[in-house]
Design an enzyme around this catalytic site. Structure first.
Site, PDB file in Angstrom:
ATOM      1  N   SER A 114       0.832  -1.208   0.000  1.00 20.96           N
ATOM      2  CA  SER A 114       0.000   0.000   0.000  1.00 20.96           C
ATOM      3  C   SER A 114       0.859   1.248   0.000  1.00 20.96           C
ATOM      4  O   SER A 114       1.972   1.263   0.558  1.00 20.96           O
ATOM      5  CB  SER A 114      -0.847  -0.017   1.274  1.00 20.96           C
ATOM      6  OG  SER A 114      -1.465   1.230   1.485  1.00 20.96           O
TER       7      SER A 114
ATOM      8  N   LYS B 255       2.161  -3.320   6.493  1.00 19.77           N
ATOM      9  CA  LYS B 255       2.435  -3.495   5.061  1.00 19.77           C
ATOM     10  C   LYS B 255       3.943  -3.382   4.791  1.00 19.77           C
ATOM     11  O   LYS B 255       4.499  -4.125   3.980  1.00 19.77           O
ATOM     12  CB  LYS B 255       1.638  -2.486   4.232  1.00 19.77           C
ATOM     13  CG  LYS B 255       0.159  -2.807   4.174  1.00 19.77           C
ATOM     14  CD  LYS B 255      -0.081  -4.116   3.410  1.00 19.77           C
ATOM     15  CE  LYS B 255      -1.489  -4.626   3.504  1.00 19.77           C
ATOM     16  NZ  LYS B 255      -1.672  -5.943   2.858  1.00 19.77           N
TER      17      LYS B 255
ATOM     18  N   TYR C 166      -1.450   0.027  10.436  1.00 18.81           N
ATOM     19  CA  TYR C 166      -1.764  -0.609   9.145  1.00 18.81           C
ATOM     20  C   TYR C 166      -0.577  -0.471   8.181  1.00 18.81           C
ATOM     21  O   TYR C 166      -0.097  -1.448   7.609  1.00 18.81           O
ATOM     22  CB  TYR C 166      -3.033   0.014   8.529  1.00 18.81           C
ATOM     23  CG  TYR C 166      -3.212  -0.389   7.096  1.00 18.81           C
ATOM     24  CD1 TYR C 166      -3.608  -1.683   6.765  1.00 18.81           C
ATOM     25  CD2 TYR C 166      -2.921   0.497   6.056  1.00 18.81           C
ATOM     26  CE1 TYR C 166      -3.725  -2.076   5.444  1.00 18.81           C
ATOM     27  CE2 TYR C 166      -3.035   0.116   4.732  1.00 18.81           C
ATOM     28  CZ  TYR C 166      -3.438  -1.172   4.429  1.00 18.81           C
ATOM     29  OH  TYR C 166      -3.539  -1.560   3.116  1.00 18.81           O
TER      30      TYR C 166
HETATM   31  C1  WQD Z   1      -8.959  10.242   0.831  1.00 18.08           C
HETATM   32  C2  WQD Z   1      -8.990  11.731   1.169  1.00 18.08           C
HETATM   33  C3  WQD Z   1      -9.527  12.199   3.460  1.00 18.08           C
HETATM   34  C4  WQD Z   1     -13.721  10.958   3.332  1.00 18.08           C
HETATM   35  C5  WQD Z   1      -6.549   5.170   2.951  1.00 18.08           C
HETATM   36  C6  WQD Z   1      -5.352   4.409   3.450  1.00 18.08           C
HETATM   37  C7  WQD Z   1      -4.625   3.801   2.304  1.00 18.08           C
HETATM   38  C8  WQD Z   1      -5.538   2.945   1.479  1.00 18.08           C
HETATM   39  C9  WQD Z   1      -6.702   3.719   1.025  1.00 18.08           C
HETATM   40  C10 WQD Z   1      -5.843   0.682   2.068  1.00 18.08           C
HETATM   41  C11 WQD Z   1      -8.335  12.052   2.513  1.00 18.08           C
HETATM   42  C12 WQD Z   1     -10.564  12.764   2.522  1.00 18.08           C
HETATM   43  C13 WQD Z   1     -12.402  11.212   3.025  1.00 18.08           C
HETATM   44  C14 WQD Z   1     -14.610  12.051   3.529  1.00 18.08           C
HETATM   45  C15 WQD Z   1     -12.795  13.562   3.096  1.00 18.08           C
HETATM   46  N1  WQD Z   1      -5.998   1.864   2.282  1.00 18.08           N
HETATM   47  N2  WQD Z   1     -11.959  12.498   2.907  1.00 18.08           N
HETATM   48  N3  WQD Z   1     -14.108  13.323   3.390  1.00 18.08           N
HETATM   49  O1  WQD Z   1      -6.800   8.141   3.679  1.00 18.08           O
HETATM   50  O2  WQD Z   1      -5.966   8.538   1.305  1.00 18.08           O
HETATM   51  O3  WQD Z   1      -6.053   6.259   2.178  1.00 18.08           O
HETATM   52  O4  WQD Z   1      -7.354   4.320   2.152  1.00 18.08           O
HETATM   53  O5  WQD Z   1      -5.845  -0.342   1.928  1.00 18.08           O
HETATM   54  O6  WQD Z   1      -3.606   3.058   2.803  1.00 18.08           O
HETATM   55  O7  WQD Z   1      -4.500   5.285   4.148  1.00 18.08           O
HETATM   56  O8  WQD Z   1      -8.154   7.365   1.667  1.00 18.08           O
HETATM   57  O9  WQD Z   1     -10.460   7.508   0.881  1.00 18.08           O
HETATM   58  O10 WQD Z   1     -10.012   7.589   3.369  1.00 18.08           O
HETATM   59  O11 WQD Z   1      -9.392   9.526   1.979  1.00 18.08           O
HETATM   60  O12 WQD Z   1     -12.404  14.735   2.998  1.00 18.08           O
HETATM   61  O13 WQD Z   1     -15.808  11.882   3.810  1.00 18.08           O
HETATM   62  O14 WQD Z   1     -10.359  12.102   1.288  1.00 18.08           O
HETATM   63  O15 WQD Z   1      -9.310  13.074   4.528  1.00 18.08           O
HETATM   64  O16 WQD Z   1      -7.683  13.277   2.382  1.00 18.08           O
HETATM   65  P1  WQD Z   1      -6.694   7.698   2.289  1.00 18.08           P
HETATM   66  P2  WQD Z   1      -9.578   7.925   1.991  1.00 18.08           P
END
Ligand code: WQD
Length: 326
Positions: A117, A145, A141
């Protein structure tokens, strides 16, 4: 070759199974069905229910199906939960991998693909993250990885196993509605959920040092991600002893605000987002350099953000038909 796909009944795993079987590879799925769904699999792909911590069951499957390659996706993947339950994450993701690798090497399996990841990079302070960017994970997490990559690489050095660690960036979309992600833990489904209950989507922080102040990510269509596994499997098969560590992304950053605008346009649900404080641990920008994967495998993504959102929405509507807008 026969490929064992651990976690093959999961959202990404089922797409990998689909791509591998369409490419003519024989596959067997190993999944504990804790979050996987058997109905995601084609009828002719065998499913063995079991845990990656169960050495005996793994040994039976590897020998019984004549497995020659493994794609290991079975893992716990929620960053927030990993902060609450680190020991559970280390057990499932690191100990589970160790047990699997022990059986893989005993069985004489030739190739091993590990689902890693972009979380291994933590808070990279570069515009494009290359595979040489230092790995400083910010959550248990991400740590599991990175530790997983160490286990895979050390095993490769000790045994000559052909290996690939694929660092997935932000995965979205679906090949068909029935394969869509059923969870609501990432931006796209979280925005679907808010919009369809009539609540404004939430932006976690609009004061980041990015062009519009919201976080920038590299979103990749799950169909492209699955194709990258086929390309990886073929490359390992063709070159015994090869070891690869590859970013799997598109090399294009998209902000949270842009994503929400596009989601509103696709779904027909328009509600201006609410800006909330930053979410702890979110890096401002994580965008892949996709150069190495292109050079090593000749692979690059074909599908854009519009296709990710449209296909994810079709999957959402299948599960929640009442939320479709005419
Ligand atoms: C993306 C952006 C949030 C929801 C995580 C893990 C990564 C992978 C994928 C794995 C961020 C913002 C989100 C909302 C928002 N996991 N957001 N409003 O955090 O980049 O990655 O998931 O298996 O390892 O770290 O993904 O989709 O949670 O967020 O503003 O309602 O969207 O703060 O900036 P992230 P995400």
């Amino acid at each position: 070759m026969t490929w064992l796909i651990t976690g093959g009944a999961g959202y990404i795993g089922a797409h990998v199974v689909r791509a591998m079987t369409e490419a003519g590879e024989r596959t067997v799925v190993y999944d504990d069905l804790s979050s996987g769904i058997a109905g995601r699999l084609p009828a002719d792909v065998p499913l063995v229910e079991g845990s990656v911590l169960d050495a005996g069951r793994l040994a039976d499957v590897l020998a019984g199906h004549g497995v020659t390659g493994v794609v290991h996706l079975a893992a716990k993947k929620q960053v927030g939960e990993s902060v609450e339950r680190p020991l559970h994450y280390y057990r499932e993701n690191v100990e589970g991998l160790r047990v699997l690798l022990e059986q893989v090497t005993k069985a004489g399996v030739a190739s091993f693909v590990f689902s890693s990841s972009a979380a291994v990079y933590g808070m990279p302070d570069v515009d494009l993250v290359t595979e040489e960017t230092p790995c400083l994970p910010m959550s248990p997490y991400g740590e599991t990885k990175l530790a997983g990559e160490w286990l895979v690489n050390a095993t490769a050095r000790a045994t000559g196993l052909s290996t690939a660690c694929l660092r997935y960036f932000n995965v979205a979309g679906a090949a068909e509605p029935a394969l869509a992600d059923t969870g609501v833990f990432n931006l796209v489904p979280m925005v679907f959920e808010r919009l369809t209950v009539g609540e404004p989507p939430r932006v976690f922080g609009a004061d980041y040092p990015t062009p519009d102040g919201t976080c920038v990510r590299d979103y990749i269509h799950v169909v492209d991600l699955a194709d990258a596994h086929v390309a990886t499997a073929r490359a390992l098969q063709a070159s015994p002893g090869r070891t690869l560590t590859l970013n799997i992304g598109r090399g294009e950053g998209v902000s949270v605000r842009e994503m929400i605008d596009r989601i509103s346009a696709v779904t027909g649900h328009h509600l201006p987002p609410t800006v909330l404080p930053r979410r702890a641990g979110d890096p401002p920008s994580v965008v892949a350099s996709a150069e190495r994967v292109c050079a090593e495998l000749g692979w690059q993504a074909k599908h854009d953000v519009q296709e990710m959102i449209t296909s994810a929405w079709e999957g959402w509507v299948r599960l929640h038909p009442e939320t479709a807008r005419q």
